[in-house]
Design a protein around this motif. Structure first.
Motif, PDB file in Angstrom:
ATOM      1  N   SER A 104       7.368  -8.535 -13.786  1.00  0.00           N
ATOM      2  CA  SER A 104       6.562  -7.926 -12.732  1.00  0.00           C
ATOM      3  C   SER A 104       5.802  -9.007 -11.969  1.00  0.00           C
ATOM      4  CB  SER A 104       5.571  -6.928 -13.334  1.00  0.00           C
ATOM      5  OG  SER A 104       4.725  -6.398 -12.335  1.00  0.00           O
ATOM      6  N   VAL A 105       5.778  -8.901 -10.652  1.00  0.00           N
ATOM      7  CA  VAL A 105       5.140  -9.929  -9.834  1.00  0.00           C
ATOM      8  C   VAL A 105       3.622  -9.844  -9.856  1.00  0.00           C
ATOM      9  CG1 VAL A 105       7.122 -10.196  -8.310  1.00  0.00           C
ATOM     10  CG2 VAL A 105       5.371  -8.489  -7.765  1.00  0.00           C
ATOM     11  N   ASP A 106       3.070  -8.687 -10.276  1.00  0.00           N
ATOM     12  CA  ASP A 106       1.615  -8.540 -10.338  1.00  0.00           C
ATOM     13  C   ASP A 106       1.280  -7.362 -11.251  1.00  0.00           C
ATOM     14  OD1 ASP A 106      -1.051  -9.033  -9.892  1.00  0.00           O
ATOM     15  OD2 ASP A 106      -1.033  -8.553  -7.752  1.00  0.00           O
ATOM     16  N   ASN A 107       0.002  -7.204 -11.536  1.00  0.00           N
ATOM     17  CA  ASN A 107      -0.445  -6.035 -12.293  1.00  0.00           C
ATOM     18  C   ASN A 107      -0.106  -4.765 -11.522  1.00  0.00           C
ATOM     19  OD1 ASN A 107      -1.652  -7.971 -13.952  1.00  0.00           O
ATOM     20  ND2 ASN A 107      -3.661  -7.725 -13.014  1.00  0.00           N
ATOM     21  N   GLY A 108       0.187  -3.701 -12.232  1.00  0.00           N
ATOM     22  CA  GLY A 108       0.487  -2.459 -11.548  1.00  0.00           C
ATOM     23  C   GLY A 108       0.903  -1.360 -12.494  1.00  0.00           C
TER      24      GLY A 108
END
Length: 366
Positions: free
Chosen positions: A278-282
């Motif tokens: 994942s490229v970022d928190n989410g």
């Protein structure tokens, strides 16, 4: 008796001999004093070494999933049993890298018993065996944390190799060298593959040469909660060196050659091997498992009006509705769906729906 008369009675050679002895004694005393000072300085330097022998340099609160946090009492119990209580957070971080708490063999400890992967089916037994093995490697590594972590992944032979070739110290270069050597010895078994692009580039396909950095990356925050906020600072969906195989925009359709809108960017990767992250928190808002269109794919919502999409996956490692952090493995590279070969198709969307895509390049710094 006057000093002048005494000096006259003692032969000059005797005086020179006595003076020489005094000078030698003085120099010897100064040498011993200098040795003591140097030893103290050397001790202070080794105690504050950047080789991460001090637990203070790797401590923090492990950023773990809610599923793994439930096992914390067991980690504390067995860490105390094996004399490694001060390493509980590090052990939890290591387990995030191993399984994220989603497998029965949470610490992936089966192989330390000489068993096939995931043979252990009881989480408590896995924690018991895993922490015991960690404590054994820690003792063998002389307390060097990085060397211990890599040995947990490679096996205790890596510590012997470090002792022979690098004064018993860990380095990434040494890990690559060891992995490359072991892979050449064992690749004929078909049991090992390159799990990172960096591994494929260097031929270091035995174990995980990025294991130490991956584990320590979890020592940053607290338990992942439902209100996990995005950082806005995206990482690449594939760790390490990337080969981009297709841009966003109009192109010739790879199946029939007609003009077609390509709604994402494509990256080369190794089928069933390369981790996709994942490229970022989410929050995972869509998990699709089917062999048409995007194939196995995952959609992650980072904030209102911003989603990341990962398509053609071989396997999926997350569940719909799950809160995940930046760098969490969402699956493995694949070629499911309408695909001409193994690759990651990555999209950025402004809505959950198809065709709400925008160019991913600015978000990834391409």
């Amino acid at each position: 008796m006057p000093w002048s008369l005494l000096l006259g009675l003692v032969p000059r050679k005797v005086w020179l001999w006595l003076i020489g002895i005094l000078v030698a004694l003085f120099l010897l005393q100064m040498l011993l004093y200098a040795s003591v000072i140097t030893g103290l300085i050397g001790y202070q330097k080794s105690s504050s070494s950047e080789d991460v022998r001090s637990v203070d340099m790797v401590n923090g609160t492990a950023q773990v999933s809610a599923a793994l946090e439930e096992y914390r009492p067991l980690f504390e119990e067995y860490a105390e049993k094996y004399g490694v209580s001060k390493y509980v957070e590090l052990l939890l971080a290591k387990t995030m890298q191993e399984s994220g708490g989603r497998l029965d063999d949470v610490m992936q400890a089966s192989e330390s018993l000489g068993l096939p992967p995931n043979t252990i089916e009881d989480p408590e037994r896995s924690i018991n065996v895993g922490i015991r093995y960690f404590s054994e490697m820690l003792e063998k590594a002389g307390g060097d944390i990085k060397l211990t972590l890599q040995a947990y992944n490679f096996g205790g032979g890596f510590i012997d190799y470090a002792n022979e070739h690098n004064n018993g110290e860990y380095s990434k270069e040494l890990a690559i060298e060891f992995s490359r050597m072991k892979y050449q010895e064992l690749k004929h078994t078909g049991m090992y593959s390159c799990i990172r692009p960096e591994s494929a580039e260097t031929g270091a396909c035995y174990g995980d040469i990025g294991y130490v950095e991956a584990v320590l990356s979890y020592l940053k925050g607290g338990v992942i909660e439902a209100d996990l906020q995005p950082t806005g600072d995206w990482v690449m969906p594939i760790e390490g060196a990337l080969t981009q195989t297709s841009d966003y925009g109009m192109r010739s359709d790879p199946f029939d050659g007609t003009p077609d809108m390509h709604r994402g960017v494509d990256f080369a990767c190794t089928n069933a091997v390369t981790p996709i992250q994942s490229v970022d928190n989410g929050q995972v808002v869509e998990v699709v498992r089917k062999n048409s269109g995007y194939g196995n794919n995952v959609l992650v919502k980072h904030e209102e009006g911003l989603y990341s999409h990962y398509a053609h996956l071989y396997t999926i490692s997350v569940q719909n509705g799950e809160m995940i952090q930046k760098g969490t493995k969402v699956g493995k590279c694949g070629s499911t769906g309408n695909s001409t070969g193994p690759h990651l198709h990555f999209e950025v969307r402004t809505k959950k729906q198809y065709r709400s895509d925008v160019n991913p390049a600015p978000y990834l710094g391409l």
